[in-house]
Structures are given as structure tokens and as C-alpha cells.
Motif scaffolding. Structure first.
Motif, PDB file in Angstrom:
ATOM      1  N   THR A 179     -30.599  -2.435  24.315  1.00 14.70           N
ATOM      2  CA  THR A 179     -30.303  -3.702  24.978  1.00 14.70           C
ATOM      3  C   THR A 179     -28.813  -3.902  25.205  1.00 14.70           C
ATOM      4  OG1 THR A 179     -30.387  -4.801  22.823  1.00 14.70           O
ATOM      5  CG2 THR A 179     -32.402  -4.838  24.158  1.00 14.70           C
ATOM      6  N   GLU A 180     -28.014  -2.995  24.683  1.00 10.42           N
ATOM      7  CA  GLU A 180     -26.570  -2.987  24.930  1.00 10.42           C
ATOM      8  C   GLU A 180     -26.082  -1.558  24.740  1.00 10.42           C
ATOM      9  OE1 GLU A 180     -24.604  -4.667  20.970  1.00 10.42           O
ATOM     10  OE2 GLU A 180     -26.181  -5.984  21.708  1.00 10.42           O
ATOM     11  N   PRO A 181     -24.914  -1.231  25.274  1.00  5.54           N
ATOM     12  CA  PRO A 181     -24.431   0.149  25.141  1.00  5.54           C
ATOM     13  C   PRO A 181     -24.209   0.505  23.665  1.00  5.54           C
ATOM     14  CG  PRO A 181     -23.184  -1.021  26.822  1.00  5.54           C
ATOM     15  CD  PRO A 181     -24.025  -2.039  26.107  1.00  5.54           C
ATOM     16  N   PRO A 182     -24.514   1.746  23.283  1.00  3.95           N
ATOM     17  CA  PRO A 182     -24.267   2.158  21.901  1.00  3.95           C
ATOM     18  C   PRO A 182     -22.776   2.312  21.649  1.00  3.95           C
ATOM     19  CG  PRO A 182     -24.953   4.037  23.197  1.00  3.95           C
ATOM     20  CD  PRO A 182     -25.067   2.825  24.089  1.00  3.95           C
ATOM     21  N   THR A 183     -22.392   2.255  20.385  1.00  3.73           N
ATOM     22  CA  THR A 183     -20.989   2.445  20.013  1.00  3.73           C
ATOM     23  C   THR A 183     -20.891   3.563  18.996  1.00  3.73           C
ATOM     24  OG1 THR A 183     -21.111   0.801  18.242  1.00  3.73           O
ATOM     25  CG2 THR A 183     -20.414   0.019  20.415  1.00  3.73           C
ATOM     26  N   GLY A 184     -19.714   4.150  18.905  1.00  2.00           N
ATOM     27  CA  GLY A 184     -19.513   5.233  17.960  1.00  2.00           C
ATOM     28  C   GLY A 184     -18.192   5.093  17.234  1.00  2.00           C
ATOM     29  N   LYS A 185     -18.116   5.771  16.097  1.00  4.76           N
ATOM     30  CA  LYS A 185     -16.873   5.835  15.319  1.00  4.76           C
ATOM     31  C   LYS A 185     -16.733   7.260  14.826  1.00  4.76           C
ATOM     32  CE  LYS A 185     -16.721   1.103  13.842  1.00  4.76           C
ATOM     33  NZ  LYS A 185     -16.177   0.195  12.894  1.00  4.76           N
ATOM     34  N   ARG A 186     -15.519   7.607  14.461  1.00  6.23           N
ATOM     35  CA  ARG A 186     -15.294   8.926  13.904  1.00  6.23           C
ATOM     36  C   ARG A 186     -14.007   8.938  13.101  1.00  6.23           C
ATOM     37  NH1 ARG A 186     -12.549  12.327  18.773  1.00  6.23           N
ATOM     38  NH2 ARG A 186     -10.650  11.131  18.682  1.00  6.23           N
ATOM     39  N   LYS A 187     -13.918   9.908  12.225  1.00  2.00           N
ATOM     40  CA  LYS A 187     -12.660  10.261  11.582  1.00  2.00           C
ATOM     41  C   LYS A 187     -12.620  11.780  11.609  1.00  2.00           C
ATOM     42  CE  LYS A 187      -9.467   9.505   7.963  1.00  2.00           C
ATOM     43  NZ  LYS A 187      -9.080   8.594   6.902  1.00  2.00           N
ATOM     44  N   GLN A 188     -11.626  12.295  12.308  1.00  2.66           N
ATOM     45  CA  GLN A 188     -11.461  13.737  12.448  1.00  2.66           C
ATOM     46  C   GLN A 188      -9.981  14.062  12.505  1.00  2.66           C
ATOM     47  OE1 GLN A 188     -14.446  14.249  15.908  1.00  2.66           O
ATOM     48  NE2 GLN A 188     -13.929  16.304  15.191  1.00  2.66           N
ATOM     49  N   TYR A 189      -9.667  15.296  12.148  1.00  3.28           N
ATOM     50  CA  TYR A 189      -8.298  15.787  12.238  1.00  3.28           C
ATOM     51  C   TYR A 189      -8.241  16.934  13.241  1.00  3.28           C
ATOM     52  CZ  TYR A 189      -7.541  13.162   7.953  1.00  3.28           C
ATOM     53  OH  TYR A 189      -7.452  12.155   7.027  1.00  3.28           O
ATOM     54  N   ASP A 190      -7.110  17.034  13.943  1.00  2.00           N
ATOM     55  CA  ASP A 190      -6.930  18.171  14.849  1.00  2.00           C
ATOM     56  C   ASP A 190      -6.403  19.369  14.061  1.00  2.00           C
ATOM     57  OD1 ASP A 190      -4.172  17.792  14.487  1.00  2.00           O
ATOM     58  OD2 ASP A 190      -3.875  16.896  16.466  1.00  2.00           O
ATOM     59  N   LYS A 191      -6.130  20.462  14.742  1.00  2.00           N
ATOM     60  CA  LYS A 191      -5.703  21.692  14.072  1.00  2.00           C
ATOM     61  C   LYS A 191      -4.332  21.571  13.413  1.00  2.00           C
ATOM     62  CE  LYS A 191      -8.571  24.561  16.946  1.00  2.00           C
ATOM     63  NZ  LYS A 191      -8.693  25.325  18.150  1.00  2.00           N
ATOM     64  N   GLN A 192      -3.552  20.589  13.856  1.00  2.00           N
ATOM     65  CA  GLN A 192      -2.240  20.380  13.244  1.00  2.00           C
ATOM     66  C   GLN A 192      -2.316  19.400  12.068  1.00  2.00           C
ATOM     67  OE1 GLN A 192      -2.623  20.193  16.791  1.00  2.00           O
ATOM     68  NE2 GLN A 192      -2.107  22.365  16.742  1.00  2.00           N
ATOM     69  N   PHE A 213     -19.885   9.137  23.752  1.00  2.00           N
ATOM     70  CA  PHE A 213     -19.692   9.727  22.428  1.00  2.00           C
ATOM     71  C   PHE A 213     -20.854   9.340  21.519  1.00  2.00           C
ATOM     72  CE2 PHE A 213     -18.372   9.264  18.029  1.00  2.00           C
ATOM     73  CZ  PHE A 213     -17.764  10.481  17.752  1.00  2.00           C
ATOM     74  N   ALA A 214     -21.218   8.065  21.518  1.00  2.00           N
ATOM     75  CA  ALA A 214     -22.305   7.580  20.661  1.00  2.00           C
ATOM     76  C   ALA A 214     -23.625   8.265  21.015  1.00  2.00           C
ATOM     77  CB  ALA A 214     -22.433   6.064  20.773  1.00  2.00           C
ATOM     78  N   LEU A 215     -23.916   8.417  22.290  1.00  2.24           N
ATOM     79  CA  LEU A 215     -25.153   9.091  22.695  1.00  2.24           C
ATOM     80  C   LEU A 215     -25.152  10.546  22.244  1.00  2.24           C
ATOM     81  CD1 LEU A 215     -25.694   7.541  26.242  1.00  2.24           C
ATOM     82  CD2 LEU A 215     -27.093   7.150  24.182  1.00  2.24           C
ATOM     83  N   GLU A 216     -24.006  11.197  22.300  1.00  2.00           N
ATOM     84  CA  GLU A 216     -23.915  12.585  21.834  1.00  2.00           C
ATOM     85  C   GLU A 216     -24.223  12.670  20.338  1.00  2.00           C
ATOM     86  OE1 GLU A 216     -20.516  15.994  21.197  1.00  2.00           O
ATOM     87  OE2 GLU A 216     -20.338  14.722  22.968  1.00  2.00           O
ATOM     88  N   VAL A 217     -23.697  11.732  19.564  1.00  2.00           N
ATOM     89  CA  VAL A 217     -23.990  11.703  18.127  1.00  2.00           C
ATOM     90  C   VAL A 217     -25.484  11.483  17.906  1.00  2.00           C
ATOM     91  CG1 VAL A 217     -23.651  10.413  15.975  1.00  2.00           C
ATOM     92  CG2 VAL A 217     -21.678  10.964  17.424  1.00  2.00           C
ATOM     93  N   LEU A 218     -26.065  10.531  18.618  1.00  2.00           N
ATOM     94  CA  LEU A 218     -27.498  10.259  18.473  1.00  2.00           C
ATOM     95  C   LEU A 218     -28.337  11.471  18.861  1.00  2.00           C
ATOM     96  CD1 LEU A 218     -27.443   6.624  19.862  1.00  2.00           C
ATOM     97  CD2 LEU A 218     -28.013   7.262  17.508  1.00  2.00           C
ATOM     98  N   ASP A 219     -27.899  12.219  19.857  1.00  2.00           N
ATOM     99  CA  ASP A 219     -28.616  13.423  20.286  1.00  2.00           C
ATOM    100  C   ASP A 219     -28.518  14.551  19.258  1.00  2.00           C
ATOM    101  OD1 ASP A 219     -29.448  12.277  22.665  1.00  2.00           O
ATOM    102  OD2 ASP A 219     -27.851  13.177  23.860  1.00  2.00           O
ATOM    103  N   LYS A 220     -27.400  14.657  18.575  1.00  2.00           N
ATOM    104  CA  LYS A 220     -27.195  15.767  17.639  1.00  2.00           C
ATOM    105  C   LYS A 220     -27.724  15.470  16.237  1.00  2.00           C
ATOM    106  CE  LYS A 220     -23.340  17.939  19.994  1.00  2.00           C
ATOM    107  NZ  LYS A 220     -21.936  18.319  19.946  1.00  2.00           N
ATOM    108  N   ALA A 221     -27.880  14.211  15.898  1.00  2.00           N
ATOM    109  CA  ALA A 221     -28.347  13.860  14.556  1.00  2.00           C
ATOM    110  C   ALA A 221     -29.799  14.305  14.382  1.00  2.00           C
ATOM    111  CB  ALA A 221     -28.228  12.351  14.337  1.00  2.00           C
ATOM    112  N   PRO A 222     -30.109  14.986  13.295  1.00  2.00           N
ATOM    113  CA  PRO A 222     -31.500  15.408  13.101  1.00  2.00           C
ATOM    114  C   PRO A 222     -32.439  14.223  12.861  1.00  2.00           C
ATOM    115  CG  PRO A 222     -30.170  15.955  11.190  1.00  2.00           C
ATOM    116  CD  PRO A 222     -29.231  15.428  12.235  1.00  2.00           C
ATOM    117  N   TYR A 223     -31.896  13.161  12.326  1.00  2.00           N
ATOM    118  CA  TYR A 223     -32.664  11.940  12.093  1.00  2.00           C
ATOM    119  C   TYR A 223     -31.807  10.752  12.475  1.00  2.00           C
ATOM    120  CZ  TYR A 223     -35.243  15.223   9.266  1.00  2.00           C
ATOM    121  OH  TYR A 223     -35.939  16.323   8.851  1.00  2.00           O
TER     122      TYR A 223
END
Length: 164
Positions: A141-154, A5-15
Motif C-alpha cells: 500500500t506504500e513503497p517499501p523502504t530499506g536500510k543498510r550498514k556496509q563498508y567499501d573496500k577502503q 533497494f528494498a525490493l532487491e532485499v525482499l527478493d534475496k531474503a530466503p524468508y
């Protein structure tokens, strides 16, 4: 969230903000255009001299942070004011790339990420500017970590790694 998840965020971030430590010990963070070539390796380019290279010479440890999908919102069920986001952080070691072939491949990765439709001009750009461009490699030097706050369709918050 996990490293994928963290790598995906890093890949999508423009900066990605890269934080360094200046020779006098003060922090120095700057948003940069990074390209990733594998799960541990990122590259950016810069001038042949300046704050970033001064920092790396004294302390090569760096921190990366990025945020995507940052949207102020009202909680769908409780009306709370909040922010939906995806974020990632990573720790790594920065080094100046000395090998000419690696430098060119790093610049190719950066161009493919940010200007893929203009790769026909890549070779000319390299011949004009390679010698006056520094390339920095960041190895995690260690695995990246990620966080999020999101809501589903319900309107329920996606918690504990639950995906949509």
C-alpha cells in the motif's frame, strides 16, 4: 535506501517475516516464503485454516520485514563492534486468492523462486494439492523502504545511498 533497494532485499531474503494482528489484537509475526510478481504484489501459500487466515479475516493490514547479508564485524577504521546488514520493510494488505487461475500462477511464481529446477513436477503437484492449499496475495500500500550498514573496500561506511 530507496524502493528498488528494498525490493532487491525482499527478493534475496530466503524468508520474509509477515506480521499480522490476531483477532484479539495481539501481534503475530511469522517467517514465510514469499514470491514477488511485480513491484507491489507478493504471494505465499498456507493451509486452508489457521492463524494467518484468522488474522486476515479481521484485519488485512500486514507488515513485511527481511534482512540479508547480516554479518557481525569490527569497524575497519575505528574498531567498533557493529553489524553489516541490508534490510527492508513494507506495509500491505493481504487477501485470500479466490480465482483458480491466479492461485495457480501465484503457486507457479513461488515454485519458480524456490524450486526452479523442479518445475517439471509442478502440474502434478497442482493437481494433487490445489484444492487443499490457500494462497494469499499481499499488495503493498506504500513503497517499501530499506536500510543498510556496509563498508567499501577502503573501510569507509557507505552512507546516504552511496553504492559500491
Amino acid at each position: 535506501m530507496d524502493a528498488a533497494f528494498a525490493l532487491e532485499v525482499l527478493d534475496k531474503a530466503p524468508y520474509i517475516t509477515v506480521s499480522f494482528t490476531r483477532p484479539d489484537g495481539t501481534p503475530y509475526g511469522v517467517p514465510l516464503s514469499l514470491a514477488r510478481t511485480n513491484d507491489k504484489t507478493f504471494y505465499f501459500h498456507c493451509a486452508l485454516e489457521g492463524d494467518k487466515l484468522d488474522c486476515i479475516a479481521v484485519n488485512p493490514k500486514v507488515a513485511l520485514s527481511a534482512v540479508t547479508r547480516c554479518t557481525p564485524t569490527v569497524g575497519p577504521k575505528d574498531g567498533s563492534f557493529t553489524l553489516q546488514y541490508k534490510s527492508a520493510m513494507a506495509i500491505g494488505k493481504a487477501e485470500i486468492v479466490a480465482d483458480r487461475d491466479e492461485k495457480i500462477e501465484a503457486l507457479r511464481a513461488i515454485c519458480l523462486r524456490f524450486l526452479p529446477k523442479h518445475m517439471d513436477a509442478f502440474d502434478d503437484a497442482i493437481s494433487r494439492s490445489l484444492e487443499r492449499t490457500a494462497v494469499v496475495k499481499i499488495t503493498l500500500t506504500e513503497p517499501p523502504t530499506g536500510k543498510r550498514k556496509q563498508y567499501d573496500k577502503q573501510g569507509d561506511e557507505l552512507k546516504y545511498g552511496r553504492m559500491e
